[in-house]
Design an enzyme around this catalytic site. Structure first.
Site, PDB file in Angstrom:
ATOM      1  N   ARG A 176      -2.029 -15.078  -1.318  1.00 60.35           N
ATOM      2  CA  ARG A 176      -1.235 -14.287  -2.249  1.00 60.35           C
ATOM      3  C   ARG A 176       0.225 -14.713  -2.152  1.00 60.35           C
ATOM      4  NH1 ARG A 176       1.311  -8.930  -1.462  1.00 60.35           N
ATOM      5  NH2 ARG A 176       1.771  -8.089  -3.526  1.00 60.35           N
ATOM      6  N   ASN A 198      -1.097  -1.878  -0.824  1.00 64.23           N
ATOM      7  CA  ASN A 198      -0.404  -2.278   0.406  1.00 64.23           C
ATOM      8  C   ASN A 198      -0.361  -1.075   1.339  1.00 64.23           C
ATOM      9  OD1 ASN A 198       0.055  -4.689  -0.854  1.00 64.23           O
ATOM     10  ND2 ASN A 198       2.272  -4.463  -1.014  1.00 64.23           N
ATOM     11  N   TYR A 247       0.735   0.326   5.336  1.00 61.07           N
ATOM     12  CA  TYR A 247       1.359   0.109   6.645  1.00 61.07           C
ATOM     13  C   TYR A 247       1.283   1.329   7.559  1.00 61.07           C
ATOM     14  CZ  TYR A 247       3.110  -4.280   4.824  1.00 61.07           C
ATOM     15  OH  TYR A 247       3.178  -5.541   4.313  1.00 61.07           O
ATOM     16  N   GLU A 257      -1.678  -6.117   1.170  1.00 61.62           N
ATOM     17  CA  GLU A 257      -0.798  -6.301   2.327  1.00 61.62           C
ATOM     18  C   GLU A 257      -1.175  -5.308   3.415  1.00 61.62           C
ATOM     19  OE1 GLU A 257       3.477  -6.071   1.810  1.00 61.62           O
ATOM     20  OE2 GLU A 257       3.369  -7.276  -0.013  1.00 61.62           O
TER      21      GLU A 257
HETATM   22  C1  GBH Z   1       6.158  -4.492   1.913  1.00 64.67           C
HETATM   23  O1  GBH Z   1       6.918  -3.359   1.690  1.00 64.67           O
HETATM   24  C2  GBH Z   1       6.682  -5.606   1.066  1.00 64.67           C
HETATM   25  O2  GBH Z   1       5.856  -5.843  -0.049  1.00 64.67           O
HETATM   26  C3  GBH Z   1       6.913  -6.884   1.831  1.00 64.67           C
HETATM   27  O3  GBH Z   1       7.694  -7.747   1.068  1.00 64.67           O
HETATM   28  C4  GBH Z   1       7.516  -6.570   3.166  1.00 64.67           C
HETATM   29  O4  GBH Z   1       7.896  -7.707   3.876  1.00 64.67           O
HETATM   30  C5  GBH Z   1       6.508  -5.803   3.961  1.00 64.67           C
HETATM   31  O5  GBH Z   1       6.076  -4.674   3.267  1.00 64.67           O
HETATM   32  C6  GBH Z   1       6.989  -5.344   5.312  1.00 64.67           C
HETATM   33  O6  GBH Z   1       8.051  -4.471   5.202  1.00 64.67           O
HETATM   34  O7  GBH Z   1      10.118   5.073   4.289  1.00 64.67           O
HETATM   35  O8  GBH Z   1      10.122   5.718   6.575  1.00 64.67           O
HETATM   36  O9  GBH Z   1       8.408   6.522   5.152  1.00 64.67           O
HETATM   37  C7  GBH Z   1       6.562  -2.243   2.440  1.00 64.67           C
HETATM   38  C8  GBH Z   1       7.508  -1.139   2.185  1.00 64.67           C
HETATM   39  C9  GBH Z   1       6.711   0.156   4.062  1.00 64.67           C
HETATM   40  C10 GBH Z   1       8.192   1.054   2.387  1.00 64.67           C
HETATM   41  C11 GBH Z   1       6.512   1.530   4.622  1.00 64.67           C
HETATM   42  C12 GBH Z   1       7.963   2.411   2.913  1.00 64.67           C
HETATM   43  C13 GBH Z   1       7.379   3.724   4.822  1.00 64.67           C
HETATM   44  C14 GBH Z   1       8.371   4.038   5.900  1.00 64.67           C
HETATM   45  N1  GBH Z   1       7.127   0.142   2.703  1.00 64.67           N
HETATM   46  N2  GBH Z   1       7.602   2.385   4.303  1.00 64.67           N
HETATM   47  S1  GBH Z   1       9.338   5.429   5.427  1.00 64.67           S
END
Ligand code: GBH
Length: 482
Positions: free
Chosen positions: A81, A300, A302, A377
């Site tokens: 991707r 995506n 996390y 992701e």
């Molecule tokens: C992705 O964004 C992106 O697509 C990528 O480019 C980037 O490198 C990767 O993740 C790693 O960051 O706001 O405290 O609740 C992820 C963005 C991650 C934003 C989790 C919101 C939650 C933390 N998101 N985040 S909080």
């Protein structure tokens, strides 16, 4: 769909991939006729990124892509991707296209196909041509129209070689981090502007899907990738906390899922933001334009968030990621607070909760039973340990191996319960420019030495190769070279 009773064994046609984004890896920022993007401007503005880091060189992928394709091939990945830098192929965002920029991606796609790797291409991963921002950026309807012209041209030039066309990556970040909290480019902090940006990003998606299907036919696999937030109510038996969760869901999830898949913005959000904007940027017919057939939804994932109603007294707790930002991205949810999540946490401070991925995929499946999904992701930043013995470098990243293992297992659980998930992409192939955090946070399964640009497989890359080549989830102890 092939079903299996074993969440650790995936069907042969399950897609194992890895993901990157143009500004995070390419470098070559002023080469080959590329125009400036909002991330060039933002990262070159003092104080905006950690250590003043920029994407000028990044992983130098612009020059080293043949080597990177070799890594992708050697990892045994079925898909890769990547994103196209709009200002590389159309420097001003409108007007002339740049043949040299188009050739870069054309050659890259050819090399991927020759390596047996299916390209999953995102048209917009945050690097808006600066000229479009100067004209109002995503707050401006014309940006959505320009995006459709760009999408059409890419479908014409590259369409025969792309497996999945993804319009946007995480429009939540583009709109709310870009125009509300201002921690991402272009660094604006204005709620009304951010809400207009949400709508024009949704509109850009709809117009682009229409253009792509017009060029490539109805069988074209179109997609959008969302960072859907898994928000938990602190006390699920409290109506006030459930209401807090609903407010967070509306701005973070429903303002995209609503128009994209159900034809409407959430009524509660419209009401709560009425003093900020009259939403007149939503014109007659827009909601029909936005809701287009999707081949697959990109997800995506996390971490998770936990919220409760805020009493209005004392200091309001804010989401970890936004403590220092000038504005809040949680528009219409000003009276809720984000509670610190129990650990473990990654180097980003994000809590690790694999079950959130199972829950999210199952919830989406229940809501949209006919919509296939891919996890586009998932991954984590940690401090890796580099050792050198007899001139052989190794990078130990046991926590990343554990993270990937647990999340793939969580994905398998969702599949076992019926969720139609067809692929998984590890973020990221390489350590890269982590936006506001610059090069300080490393998400790669391959380490990049920023002095020499040397690439070294981390233990997680070896582990992931086993997974990708066998389709069976390896034990975490099976990490490392063998
Ligand atoms: C992705 O964004 C992106 O697509 C990528 O480019 C980037 O490198 C990767 O993740 C790693 O960051 O706001 O405290 O609740 C992820 C963005 C991650 C934003 C989790 C919101 C939650 C933390 N998101 N985040 S909080």
């Amino acid at each position: 769909m092939t079903t299996t009773s074993d969440a650790r064994t995936f069907p042969d046609d399950f897609v194992w991939g890895s993901a990157t984004a143009s500004y995070q890896i390419e470098g070559g920022a002023t080469e080959g006729g590329r125009g400036p993007s909002i991330w060039d401007t933002f990262s070159h503005t003092p104080g905006k990124t950690l250590n003043g880091d920029t994407g000028d060189v990044a992983d130098d992928h612009y020059h080293r892509w043949p080597e990177d394709v070799e890594h992708i091939k050697n990892l045994g990945l079925g898909a890769y991707r990547l994103s196209i830098a709009w200002p590389r192929v159309q420097p001003g965002g409108t007007g002339d296209f740049n043949a040299e920029g188009i050739r870069f991606y054309s050659d890259l796609l050819d090399a991927l196909l020759a390596a047996g790797v299916k390209p999953v291409v995102t048209l917009y991963h945050w690097d808006l041509p600066q000229e479009l921002e100067d004209a109002g950026g995503w707050a401006n309807r014309a940006t959505a129209e320009a995006f459709a012209v760009y999408a059409r041209r890419m479908a014409e030039e590259l369409g025969d070689r792309v497996d999945v066309w993804t319009t946007l990556n995480e429009p939540w970040c583009s709109s709310l981090l870009g125009y509300a909290s201002g921690v991402h480019a272009p660094g604006v902090t204005d709620a009304a502007t951010a809400l207009a940006a949400i709508h024009h990003l949704n509109l850009a998606h709809g117009l682009a899907v229409t253009a792509i299907r017009d060029v490539l036919g109805e069988s074209a696999k179109t997609s959008i990738t969302l960072n859907l937030h898994v928000v938990r109510a602190d006390d699920p038996s409290s109506d006030a906390d459930l209401e807090a969760k609903r407010k967070a869901d509306e701005i973070a999830n429903e303002s995209f899922l609503g128009p994209l898949l159900e034809g409407a913005y959430p009524a509660g959000l419209l009401k709560r933001t009425a003093s900020v904007t009259d939403w007149s940027f939503v014109r007659d017919g827009d909601l029909e334009l936005i809701r287009q057939p999707l081949g697959v939804l990109g997800v995506n994932y996390y971490s998770t968030a936990r919220v409760r109603a805020w009493s209005g007294e004392g200091e309001r707790q804010q989401a970890d990621g936004h403590k220092d930002s000038a504005g809040s991205p949680w528009i219409g949810a000003e009276d809720i607070e984000f509670l610190p999540q129990p650990g473990p946490h990654t180097a980003m401070g994000w809590n690790i909760e694999p079950a959130g991925l199972t829950d999210l995929l199952l919830e989406l499946h229940e809501r949209y039973p006919d919509l296939p999904m891919m996890v586009t992701e998932n991954g984590a930043a940690f401090d890796d340990e580099v050792t050198e013995t007899d001139g052989v470098k190794r990078v130990h990243d046991p926590r990343r191996v554990q993270y990937l293992h647990d999340h793939v297992e969580a994905l398998g659980r969702a599949r076992d319960k019926g969720a139609d998930v067809r692929g998984y992409f590890a973020w990221s192939l390489l350590d890269n420019f982590e936006w506001a955090y610059g090069y300080d946070r490393r998400f790669g399964i391959i380490r990049v030495d920023y002095d020499t640009q040397e690439r070294t497989w981390k233990d997680s890359a070896h582990w992931y190769r086993r997974l990708a080549t066998t389709g069976v989830l390896p034990e975490v102890t099976e990490a490392g070279p063998r």
